[in-house]
Structures are given as structure tokens and as C-alpha cells.
Design an enzyme around this catalytic site. Structure first.
Site, short mmCIF file in Angstrom:
data_model
loop_
_atom_site.label_atom_id
_atom_site.label_comp_id
_atom_site.label_asym_id
_atom_site.label_seq_id
_atom_site.Cartn_x
_atom_site.Cartn_y
_atom_site.Cartn_z
N GLU A 43 0.84 -1.19 0.00
CA GLU A 43 0.00 0.00 0.00
C GLU A 43 0.88 1.25 0.00
O GLU A 43 1.93 1.27 0.66
CB GLU A 43 -0.87 -0.01 1.27
N CYS A 75 -4.56 -3.27 4.24
CA CYS A 75 -4.11 -2.76 5.53
C CYS A 75 -5.16 -2.89 6.65
O CYS A 75 -5.48 -3.97 7.10
CB CYS A 75 -3.63 -1.32 5.38
N LYS A 93 -10.17 0.67 -0.93
CA LYS A 93 -10.05 0.44 0.51
C LYS A 93 -11.26 0.99 1.26
O LYS A 93 -11.68 2.13 1.04
CB LYS A 93 -8.77 1.11 1.04
#
Length: 459
Positions: A55, A188, A155
Site C-alpha cells: 500500500e 491494511c 479500501k
């Protein structure tokens, strides 16, 4: 199959909040993409069929909403359009980064997953449309070995990323491979939440996950490799996790994980990137944990003196602890509805203080989520107040069985050893409505043995 992940030390903008033009943005991103290209070639030479990058690896971080704009590529988040950016660069404007990634995949005949910033114009009739008339997403893209864009994921659980928008609905994104079937993807902070990570795996019965991350390690319970491994174990999946490498920010820790073995990199000392290549089995059936050696219930005998409980902060939560003294023993500690039990034996008594801690409540710092945790941890020093501190080295070898009456089915078994290395439990699983983990003789000194439960409904 052979997988690769690259822990990348990004070349960062010296001043991320400054406004620059598209050309300067492309120049900076190009320097990171040059490194990506070398790594793709190296991975392909070693037989890798898929490679995952971290990321924020291409553009960096700490941007504002307006300062990141020149770094954003345009991507259509639609299933209907089949597009190969390398072969058809003229279809859309502002797709230079996608084109380079696509060409790397095509030239090296490899599946490639990377993370970049993307933009999408929206109409003011769309109730979610930001006031500047565009969405900005933190996006993963996957290309097949022909350079075709096969999946994009935006995300969902942003971690203080003011430059980006949360997509209106969670994306459930998969892509198919000839060598290992379907892969799911998320990013993440997503790994700590039900949507979309857990739901994706459950709905599609996924066995492979690609996971770009920019993770700041937090001991004793949330170091990158520790939690990545626990996730692979808990859901019985393979995870290809690529983290960013910035030790000054506490960022390192990548790996290729199966439920029973891992190939990891965690390095806070040196600089530069690291390519991990490993051959792992395709998981086809559910790996059943061995439940034969099961713990009996601890009954604290009336005449026995149980050590006194004390309180200390661990990872911003107020844990209730009991000290783990002596060569062997049986302990319990409770908070709210959660009771944790430990039976232990130490090979050699060292002058290290360990404690058994419990927390059952809402975690509210750097994100809000409900945790039920039972944790055996090494304390920072010899006084109670040091329990819960970040510790990286230990010498005590401890045989243990740890269990708790968790109220959630989502338990992440953590087992971290000296020098931020991983170990695997001998046995774990549910028995009589309690979850347990047991280990005889860790491979090196024990840092953390924990059951980290996530009670998603109570978030």
C-alpha cells in the site's frame, strides 16, 4: 504455486502537502515504478506466478486531498469493461501508472497486484459525491499475466487518510488464476474489520488472499507479521502480504503465509526493500486443527493463594493482569464476561516477568473496534507497571495452555517469539465453548501468546 511479495522502501515526496503538477508527480512515481520493474523481473526469474506490492508504495503518504490529486490515475470501477492498459493505452486519460504496471505483468508473464491512488468524477446528483466533484480512492489493482486489468478494490477502512474517500459500498473483489483458483483482496486496516475482509472470505469460501499494507507495528499484539499469520491461521487461508519498509515510522513486516508455515521479513535495522519468493501449497480442503490434547478446566483450590490482580495499559487499553510467577502454575483472570485461564511450566526460571492479561471492551484509540483478548506477555521490566510495554527480545521457554470463554467465533491466535519471529501452536481450537491454544517449548523466548478475539457486532 510460487508467490512473491516485495517490501518496498518508497521514494517519498519531500513535501507531500505541496501542490505539484502531473508531470512532477509522474516523475516521482516513476522512480518507485522503476524499482517495481526490477523486482518483477527478479521474481519472474525465480519462477513466481504472482507478485504483490505494498500500500502507498508508488505515491507515498501524508498528502492532503488536493495535494494528492496529481498522483491519481483514472480507473473505471466497472465489471463490464475489459481493458488491457499496456495494449490499449489510448482508451482513457491519466492512466500512466496503470499502463506501466500492466506492461510489467505482460512482459514478465506474471500476475501483479499493486496499490495506487485513483480518481473518479461524480455527479452532484450522487448523494455521496464530494463537494469537489470527484471521488479519490485508495485502490488495489490486479493484472493477469497478459497485462489485463482483472480486479480493482477500493479500501473501505481508511486509517486517518484524509486524501481519500470511503467507497459508498464495500467492494468484494476477486480474480481468478490458473495456478491457485480465486484470490480475494483487501488493504491494511481492513484486516481488523468484518467488512469487507471477513465477509469476502466467508461468502466466496476463499483460500488465497493478496494484501497490500502500510502497517505501523504495535507490540505486543499487533505487529504486522504476528497478525498476518494469525489471520491466515484463523481463516485457514494463504496470505500474500506486502508491507512498506520505513523503520523510522515503525513500518516493516511482510510475508507469504499458510495456516501452518510462513516465510516472513521483519527488519527494523536496515534500509532498502526485500523480495520474498516462496512455494506454497494451494489450500483445497479445510485444514482441521488437532483437538486431541485438550485442556481440563482449572479449578483454583480454596487454600491456594492466587497472585493479586493488577491493572496496566497495553496498546491503549486497560488490561487486568495477574503475574506469572514461579516455575509452573495455573492462573485465571477475568474482566466483564471474559475469563482467561493459563497452565504453564517454564524450562528454566529466568529473571523475566510475565503476566496473563484480559481485556473485554471497546478499543477507542486509532480506530474503534471491540476486542476480547487473553494474552500471556513478557513485561518490559520487573515491575508490574512495565506489563503491556513493547518488548522485542525474550529468553524464557514456556510450555503453556491458554484458553478463554470467548463470546465471538472470530479468534486470532497470536504466537510471537524473540526477535519478532513466529511460532506455531501445537493445538488450538474450540472445546466446550472455550477457545484454546497450546504449545510445548517455543522455538525461542516467548514474547506473546494470545487469543485476540474480534466481536464485530459490538463495534
Amino acid at each position: 504455486y510460487v508467490a512473491a511479495v516485495y517490501e518496498h522502501e518508497s521514494i517519498l515526496s519531500p513535501n507531500p502537502t505541496a501542490l505539484v503538477d502531473r508531470q512532477s508527480a509522474l516523475e516521482l512515481m516513476g522512480r518507485n515504478l522503476d524499482i517495481y520493474e526490477q523486482q518483477v523481473v527478479a521474481a519472474a526469474r525465480q519462477g513466481a506466478q504472482i507478485i504483490v506490492f505494498p500500500e502507498d508504495g508508488i505515491h507515498g503518504f501524508n498528502f492532503t486531498r488536493s495535494s494528492i490529486y496529481p498522483y491519481l490515475d483514472f480507473v473505471l470501477h466497472s465489471h463490464s469493461v475489459k481493458w488491457n492498459p499496456c495494449r490499449e493505452p489510448y482508451l482513457f486519460n491519466d492512466t500512466e501508472v496503470l499502463q506501466r504496471l500492466s506492461c510489467m505483468a505482460l512482459k514478465n508473464k506474471i500476475f501483479l497486484v499493486a496499490n495506487l491512488g485513483t480518481k473518479q468524477p461524480c455527479e452532484h446528483t450522487d448523494p455521496h459525491c464530494p463537494s469537489d466533484g470527484r471521488y479519490q480512492f485508495n485502490t488495489n489493482v490486479a493484472f493477469n499475466d497478459d497485462g489485463m486489468l482483472v480486479a480493482t478494490y477500493r479500501k473501505h477502512n481508511l486509517y486517518f487518510e484524509y486524501a481519500f474517500d470511503t467507497p459508498p459500498e464495500p467492494d468484494y473483489k476477486l480474480f481468478d488464476t490458473p495456478f491457485a483458483g480465486k484470490f480475494g483482496m483487501f488493504t491494511c486496516f481492513d484486516i481488523l474489520f468484518f467488512e469487507p475482509a471477513v465477509n469476502l472470505i466467508r461468502q466466496y469460501n476463499l483460500k488465497q488472499v493478496v494484501y497490500p499494507t502500510a502497517w505501523m507495528n504495535q507490540l505486543p499484539l499487533l505487529s504486522a507479521v504476528e497478525f498476518q499469520q494469525a489471520f491466515a491461521t484463523a481463516f485457514n487461508v494463504n496470505i500474500l502480504a506486502a508491507n512498506i519498509h520505513h523503520p523510522t515510522l515503525g513500518m516493516t513486516g511482510s510475508g507469504i503465509y499458510t495456516p501452518v508455515k510462513s516465510f516472513i521479513y521483519h527488519n527494523m535495522e536496515s534500509y532498502g526493500g526485500k523480495l520474498i519468493v516462496a512455494e506454497i501449497p494451494v489450500i483445497t480442503t479445510d485444514y482441521k486443527t488437532n483437538l486431541e490434547k485438550t485442556p481440563g478446566r482449572v479449578s483454583a483450590k480454596g487454600d491456594e493463594q492466587l497472585p493479586p490482580p493488577f491493572y496496566a495499559e497495553m496498546m491503549y487499553d486497560n488490561f487486568t493482569f495477574v503475574p506469572v510467577w514461579g516455575e509452573k502454575g495455573e492462573l485465571q483472570v477475568c474482566a466483564n464476561t471474559l475469563c482467561c485461564y493459563l497452565t504453564y511450566r517454564r524450562a528454566v526460571l529466568t529473571d523475566e516477568l510475565y503476566a496473563l492479561g484480559v481485556f473485554d471492551g471497546l478499543h477507542t484509540v486509532h480506530g474503534t473496534y471491540y476486542v476480547q483478548a487473553c494474552a500471556l506477555v513478557k513485561c518490559g521490566g520487573l515491575s508490574f507497571s512495565t506489563c503491556g510495554q513493547e518488548v522485542t527480545d525474550a529468553t524464557a521457554l514456556i510450555d503453556f495452555q491458554l484458553w478463554g470463554n470467548m463470546s465471538t467465533p472470530y479468534i486470532f491466535p497470536l504466537l510471537l517469539t524473540s526477535g519478532i519471529t513466529l511460532d506455531f501452536a501445537d493445538h488450538m481450537g474450540w472445546k466446550n465453548n472455550q477457545y484454546f491454544i497450546s504449545k510445548n517449548r517455543t522455538s525461542s523466548g516467548l514474547l506473546t501468546a494470545a487469543l485476540y478475539g474480534r466481536w464485530y457486532e459490538k463495534d
